[in-house]
Design a protein around this motif. Structure first.
Motif, PDB file in Angstrom:
ATOM      1  N   VAL A 173       0.403   5.919  -6.970  1.00 23.83           N
ATOM      2  CA  VAL A 173       0.079   4.722  -6.884  1.00 23.83           C
ATOM      3  C   VAL A 173       0.722   3.674  -8.312  1.00 23.83           C
ATOM      4  O   VAL A 173       0.792   4.220  -9.209  1.00 23.83           O
ATOM      5  CB  VAL A 173      -1.449   4.198  -6.681  1.00 23.83           C
TER       6      VAL A 173
ATOM      7  N   TRP B 195      -2.815  10.365  -4.426  1.00 25.49           N
ATOM      8  CA  TRP B 195      -2.659   8.909  -4.366  1.00 25.49           C
ATOM      9  C   TRP B 195      -2.626   8.367  -6.035  1.00 25.49           C
ATOM     10  O   TRP B 195      -1.778   7.652  -6.187  1.00 25.49           O
ATOM     11  CB  TRP B 195      -3.745   8.273  -3.872  1.00 25.49           C
TER      12      TRP B 195
ATOM     13  N   THR C  96      -6.397   3.987   0.727  1.00 24.00           N
ATOM     14  CA  THR C  96      -5.393   3.863   1.545  1.00 24.00           C
ATOM     15  C   THR C  96      -5.086   2.138   1.786  1.00 24.00           C
ATOM     16  O   THR C  96      -4.091   2.123   2.305  1.00 24.00           O
ATOM     17  CB  THR C  96      -5.783   4.480   2.839  1.00 24.00           C
TER      18      THR C  96
ATOM     19  N   ASN D 254     -11.659   7.603  -0.567  1.00 25.83           N
ATOM     20  CA  ASN D 254     -10.212   7.906  -0.358  1.00 25.83           C
ATOM     21  C   ASN D 254      -9.832   6.873   0.779  1.00 25.83           C
ATOM     22  O   ASN D 254      -8.488   6.418   0.776  1.00 25.83           O
ATOM     23  CB  ASN D 254     -10.046   9.308   0.238  1.00 25.83           C
TER      24      ASN D 254
ATOM     25  N   ASP E  65      -2.403  -0.499  -3.111  1.00 29.85           N
ATOM     26  CA  ASP E  65      -1.240   0.084  -3.648  1.00 29.85           C
ATOM     27  C   ASP E  65      -1.098  -0.236  -5.144  1.00 29.85           C
ATOM     28  O   ASP E  65      -0.244   0.037  -5.722  1.00 29.85           O
ATOM     29  CB  ASP E  65       0.010  -0.388  -2.729  1.00 29.85           C
TER      30      ASP E  65
END
Length: 222
Positions: free
Chosen positions: A115, A111, A73, A69, A76
């Protein structure tokens, strides 16, 4: 649940290694290109899936999940081959609807849902998961364009065949390999049909409590 599997996509003839173009110039300003990062689970003897595609030997606990995780971050864009994309698309949306999902699972599911996703396939007709683009041809050129776009890095999650093709083209900038304490004796290898030497620099190593060893290698070809 971090899945990896891929058994599809045949590319055209290997082209020039564009990963050496680490920097581009806008006027007199030097701008760093986005990087393609591979995140892969591997057995001690170098396989990323068993003989029948099985992945029940992969260790995924909270510590490893948190590390993945944190890597997410920094990116993208998520990159997939067809099979891995379809597995991810069938699994992660359900996590958000499951009241029993852990905080780490929900974090990653959010995410994944938002994303920008790119799936490489010549046979997939539609890619309907939120924020997905389908690329069918001109793979090297398309990835180079993506590297020159502003933004964060791009991550390949699993997708062994896509990984092999990216390796052949010199498109991978970082190899993040989690070596699991298991010997499979056969299956889908991580490294396949490598024609040229790839020089790497070990930038990080860590041992998880489960016995998994996480290695981060950066390409030195640039």
């Amino acid at each position: 649940m971090l899945l990896q599997n891929e058994n599809e996509f045949t590319y055209q003839k290997r082209q020039t290694d564009h990963s050496k173009n680490i920097f581009r110039f806008a006027g007199t300003e030097k701008v760093k290109m986005r990087r393609v990062i591979l995140l892969m689970h591997m057995s001690l003897d170098g396989f990323v899936a068993g003989r029948n595609g099985e992945m029940n030997w992969i260790t995924i606990d909270d510590e490893i999940f948190k590390d993945a995780n944190e890597l997410a971050t920094t990116a993208d864009v998520a990159l997939y081959g067809r099979n891995t994309y379809q597995m991810m698309a069938s699994y992660w949306p359900s996590v958000l609807a499951n009241s029993n999902s852990t905080a780490l699972e929900v974090e990653h599911a959010l995410w994944m849902e938002n994303v920008r996703k790119i799936v490489f396939s010549t046979t997939l007709e539609n890619a309907e998961w939120n924020n997905t683009r389908l690329i069918k041809q001109n793979i090297t050129e398309e990835v180079i364009k993506l590297k020159h776009e502003p933004g964060r890095n791009m991550i390949i999650f699993g997708s062994p065949c896509l990984t092999h093709s990216f390796m052949e083209r010199g498109l991978i900038d970082e190899y993040r390999i989690n070596i699991n304490p298991v010997v499979l004796g056969g299956g889908v290898p991580l490294f396949k049909k490598i024609q040229d030497r790839v020089n790497l620099k070990l930038s990080r190593s860590m041992t998880f409590h489960s016995g998994v060893v996480g290695l981060l290698y950066e390409s030195k070809n640039g």
